[in-house]
Design a protein around this motif. Sequence first.
Motif, short mmCIF file in Angstrom:
data_model
loop_
_atom_site.label_atom_id
_atom_site.label_comp_id
_atom_site.label_asym_id
_atom_site.label_seq_id
_atom_site.Cartn_x
_atom_site.Cartn_y
_atom_site.Cartn_z
N GLN A 47 25.39 36.41 -1.32
CA GLN A 47 25.64 37.13 -2.57
C GLN A 47 25.35 38.63 -2.37
OE1 GLN A 47 23.07 36.28 -5.97
NE2 GLN A 47 24.91 36.29 -7.26
N ARG A 50 28.23 40.31 -0.58
CA ARG A 50 29.35 40.52 -1.50
C ARG A 50 29.08 41.66 -2.47
NH1 ARG A 50 30.22 39.16 -6.56
NH2 ARG A 50 28.54 37.63 -6.68
N SER A 56 34.26 41.11 -6.57
CA SER A 56 34.04 39.84 -7.25
C SER A 56 34.10 38.70 -6.23
CB SER A 56 35.12 39.62 -8.31
OG SER A 56 36.38 39.46 -7.67
N GLN A 57 33.68 37.52 -6.68
CA GLN A 57 33.79 36.35 -5.81
C GLN A 57 35.24 36.10 -5.42
OE1 GLN A 57 31.84 33.24 -8.08
NE2 GLN A 57 29.86 33.64 -7.10
N THR A 68 37.67 30.89 -4.21
CA THR A 68 36.58 31.39 -5.05
C THR A 68 35.51 30.31 -5.21
OG1 THR A 68 38.18 32.77 -6.23
CG2 THR A 68 36.05 32.43 -7.29
N SER A 69 35.95 29.08 -5.35
CA SER A 69 35.01 27.96 -5.48
C SER A 69 34.09 27.85 -4.27
CB SER A 69 35.81 26.66 -5.66
OG SER A 69 34.94 25.55 -5.63
N THR A 70 34.65 28.07 -3.09
CA THR A 70 33.83 28.00 -1.87
C THR A 70 32.78 29.11 -1.86
OG1 THR A 70 35.59 26.96 -0.60
CG2 THR A 70 33.90 28.12 0.65
N ARG A 72 31.53 30.61 -4.44
CA ARG A 72 30.56 30.26 -5.49
C ARG A 72 29.56 29.23 -4.95
NH1 ARG A 72 33.68 27.81 -8.76
NH2 ARG A 72 34.66 29.70 -9.55
N GLN A 73 30.05 28.21 -4.26
CA GLN A 73 29.18 27.18 -3.70
C GLN A 73 28.25 27.74 -2.63
OE1 GLN A 73 31.76 24.01 -2.39
NE2 GLN A 73 32.38 23.49 -4.48
N GLU A 75 27.09 30.82 -2.60
CA GLU A 75 26.11 31.63 -3.32
C GLU A 75 25.14 30.78 -4.13
OE1 GLU A 75 28.00 34.78 -5.49
OE2 GLU A 75 28.74 35.75 -3.67
N GLN A 76 25.52 29.58 -4.48
CA GLN A 76 24.62 28.66 -5.19
C GLN A 76 23.80 27.82 -4.22
OE1 GLN A 76 27.39 26.49 -7.65
NE2 GLN A 76 27.37 28.05 -9.26
#
Length: 101
Positions: A47, A50, A56-57, A68-70, A72-73, A75-76
């Motif tokens: 994160q 980035r 943005s993601q 984008t989902s990847t 996000r995952q 970064e989570q």
Amino acid sequence: MKDSILDAIHDTAKDLNEAGVMDKQTLREFDVLCLPKVETFEAHHIQAIRKKAHVSQAVFAAYLNTTTSTVRQWEQGSKKPRGTSLKLLNLVAAKGLEILA
């Protein structure tokens, strides 16, 4: 400094190969040893990479040729980058997002 010393040693190994003192297989093994280490990244570090690029993601994902989902995952912390994505993240961390532009 470390890189310049390693570069000099690598150039010497290539010269030794060209002179016939070092065989091709030994030079290939040496080449592998000289590859930069690929670091793994924790979610907060991804994160931070980035955010340092001010994107943005979705934009970050586009640069890395992933979803984008990847991103996000990653970064989570529910998924970890690997393979080519991890190598690209290492490049972006070291040289900035513009290296992929």
